[in-house]
Design a protein around this motif. Sequence first.
Motif, PDB file in Angstrom:
ATOM      1  N   ARG A 275       4.436  17.156 -40.670  1.00  0.00           N
ATOM      2  CA  ARG A 275       4.932  16.073 -39.815  1.00  0.00           C
ATOM      3  C   ARG A 275       5.484  14.909 -40.647  1.00  0.00           C
ATOM      4  O   ARG A 275       6.395  14.224 -40.225  1.00  0.00           O
ATOM      5  CB  ARG A 275       3.822  15.564 -38.899  1.00  0.00           C
ATOM      6  N   ASN A 276       4.905  14.682 -41.809  1.00  0.00           N
ATOM      7  CA  ASN A 276       5.335  13.568 -42.664  1.00  0.00           C
ATOM      8  C   ASN A 276       6.449  13.940 -43.634  1.00  0.00           C
ATOM      9  O   ASN A 276       6.866  13.124 -44.440  1.00  0.00           O
ATOM     10  CB  ASN A 276       4.134  13.008 -43.433  1.00  0.00           C
ATOM     11  N   GLU A 277       6.913  15.169 -43.542  1.00  0.00           N
ATOM     12  CA  GLU A 277       7.959  15.652 -44.439  1.00  0.00           C
ATOM     13  C   GLU A 277       9.246  14.845 -44.233  1.00  0.00           C
ATOM     14  O   GLU A 277       9.678  14.604 -43.110  1.00  0.00           O
ATOM     15  CB  GLU A 277       8.217  17.135 -44.142  1.00  0.00           C
ATOM     16  N   LYS A 278       9.830  14.412 -45.347  1.00  0.00           N
ATOM     17  CA  LYS A 278      11.101  13.685 -45.309  1.00  0.00           C
ATOM     18  C   LYS A 278      12.210  14.709 -45.117  1.00  0.00           C
ATOM     19  O   LYS A 278      12.291  15.696 -45.843  1.00  0.00           O
ATOM     20  CB  LYS A 278      11.342  12.918 -46.614  1.00  0.00           C
ATOM     21  N   LEU A 279      13.078  14.453 -44.123  1.00  0.00           N
ATOM     22  CA  LEU A 279      14.095  15.428 -43.763  1.00  0.00           C
ATOM     23  C   LEU A 279      15.495  14.917 -44.112  1.00  0.00           C
ATOM     24  O   LEU A 279      15.843  13.779 -43.788  1.00  0.00           O
ATOM     25  CB  LEU A 279      14.024  15.736 -42.269  1.00  0.00           C
ATOM     26  N   ASN A 280      16.278  15.776 -44.751  1.00  0.00           N
ATOM     27  CA  ASN A 280      17.663  15.414 -45.057  1.00  0.00           C
ATOM     28  C   ASN A 280      18.456  15.120 -43.801  1.00  0.00           C
ATOM     29  O   ASN A 280      19.308  14.226 -43.787  1.00  0.00           O
ATOM     30  CB  ASN A 280      18.344  16.534 -45.854  1.00  0.00           C
ATOM     31  N   LYS A 281      18.183  15.879 -42.728  1.00  0.00           N
ATOM     32  CA  LYS A 281      18.894  15.678 -41.460  1.00  0.00           C
ATOM     33  C   LYS A 281      18.600  14.309 -40.845  1.00  0.00           C
ATOM     34  O   LYS A 281      19.297  13.876 -39.934  1.00  0.00           O
ATOM     35  CB  LYS A 281      18.530  16.774 -40.460  1.00  0.00           C
ATOM     36  N   LEU A 282      17.550  13.645 -41.320  1.00  0.00           N
ATOM     37  CA  LEU A 282      17.190  12.302 -40.827  1.00  0.00           C
ATOM     38  C   LEU A 282      17.387  11.260 -41.931  1.00  0.00           C
ATOM     39  O   LEU A 282      16.705  10.235 -41.951  1.00  0.00           O
ATOM     40  CB  LEU A 282      15.747  12.280 -40.315  1.00  0.00           C
ATOM     41  N   ASP A 283      18.319  11.518 -42.820  1.00  0.00           N
ATOM     42  CA  ASP A 283      18.615  10.606 -43.930  1.00  0.00           C
ATOM     43  C   ASP A 283      17.375  10.270 -44.748  1.00  0.00           C
ATOM     44  O   ASP A 283      17.155   9.119 -45.142  1.00  0.00           O
ATOM     45  CB  ASP A 283      19.271   9.308 -43.427  1.00  0.00           C
ATOM     46  N   GLY A 284      16.527  11.269 -44.976  1.00  0.00           N
ATOM     47  CA  GLY A 284      15.354  11.082 -45.820  1.00  0.00           C
ATOM     48  C   GLY A 284      14.160  10.454 -45.134  1.00  0.00           C
ATOM     49  O   GLY A 284      13.190  10.081 -45.781  1.00  0.00           O
TER      50      GLY A 284
ATOM     51  N   LEU B  92      21.172   7.341 -35.152  1.00  0.00           N
ATOM     52  CA  LEU B  92      19.799   7.809 -35.333  1.00  0.00           C
ATOM     53  C   LEU B  92      19.367   8.706 -34.167  1.00  0.00           C
ATOM     54  O   LEU B  92      18.740   9.747 -34.366  1.00  0.00           O
ATOM     55  CB  LEU B  92      18.862   6.604 -35.467  1.00  0.00           C
ATOM     56  N   SER B  93      19.742   8.329 -32.971  1.00  0.00           N
ATOM     57  CA  SER B  93      19.411   9.130 -31.796  1.00  0.00           C
ATOM     58  C   SER B  93      20.056  10.512 -31.884  1.00  0.00           C
ATOM     59  O   SER B  93      19.421  11.529 -31.580  1.00  0.00           O
ATOM     60  CB  SER B  93      19.886   8.412 -30.534  1.00  0.00           C
ATOM     61  N   THR B  94      21.310  10.555 -32.319  1.00  0.00           N
ATOM     62  CA  THR B  94      22.007  11.830 -32.481  1.00  0.00           C
ATOM     63  C   THR B  94      21.325  12.687 -33.541  1.00  0.00           C
ATOM     64  O   THR B  94      21.140  13.902 -33.353  1.00  0.00           O
ATOM     65  CB  THR B  94      23.486  11.593 -32.854  1.00  0.00           C
ATOM     66  N   MET B  95      20.946  12.070 -34.660  1.00  0.00           N
ATOM     67  CA  MET B  95      20.254  12.823 -35.714  1.00  0.00           C
ATOM     68  C   MET B  95      18.943  13.395 -35.187  1.00  0.00           C
ATOM     69  O   MET B  95      18.614  14.557 -35.441  1.00  0.00           O
ATOM     70  CB  MET B  95      19.993  11.936 -36.942  1.00  0.00           C
TER      71      MET B  95
END
Length: 192
Positions: free
Chosen positions: A47-56, A20-23
């Motif tokens: 800011r609340n956008e779900k990001l693919n790079k953060l596993d949603g 998670l830290s790396t992501m």
Amino acid sequence: MNIQKAMRIRAELKVAASKLSTMLENVPYVVQFEGAEADSAQLAEKRNEKLNKLDGLSYDEAVKRLFAITDACLSLNLAIESCNQRGHELLFKETAVKSKLLYVERLLEKERQITATSTETRVDYETSDNKGNFRRYDVTIYNYPMLDESSLGMSLVQLKKKLTKELEEVRDEISAFNATQKVDWEMPEDLL
């Protein structure tokens, strides 16, 4: 749960935190709008956008999850430590026995290299032949190891066997302890 399971879970939590830290390091820490300033609603939406790079997860959710995992690691470490005094004692004992065993093995290696007798050529610097060469002669050297059975109470071979058995016993104790010692801790829901 037993200590073995607690240690496995702790390892999994550390891996999850690292991932998670790396992501999070690979996601920009800035929200950008081109051409005009954002109003509070637009900023909140971005800011609340779900990001693919953060596993949603959103950035906010990912940071909170990282902190939750870190807190879980702390509480699990404290729970393990509170019941693991005997485990530490056994690990210290294992280290001491391994150290002695390693040294005995080194001594045995040195002892195997000793020959009962050897011959050395010496030079008599006070006597020379008619050509002026100093006289050379052979001396028989009798070799003995520095330690004998009285030094350590037994031969090095016997001591190696004794220490090997002792090491096996302490490792069995460690395994039994880790398998039976209970850790008072429960995994927070949805953490892994």
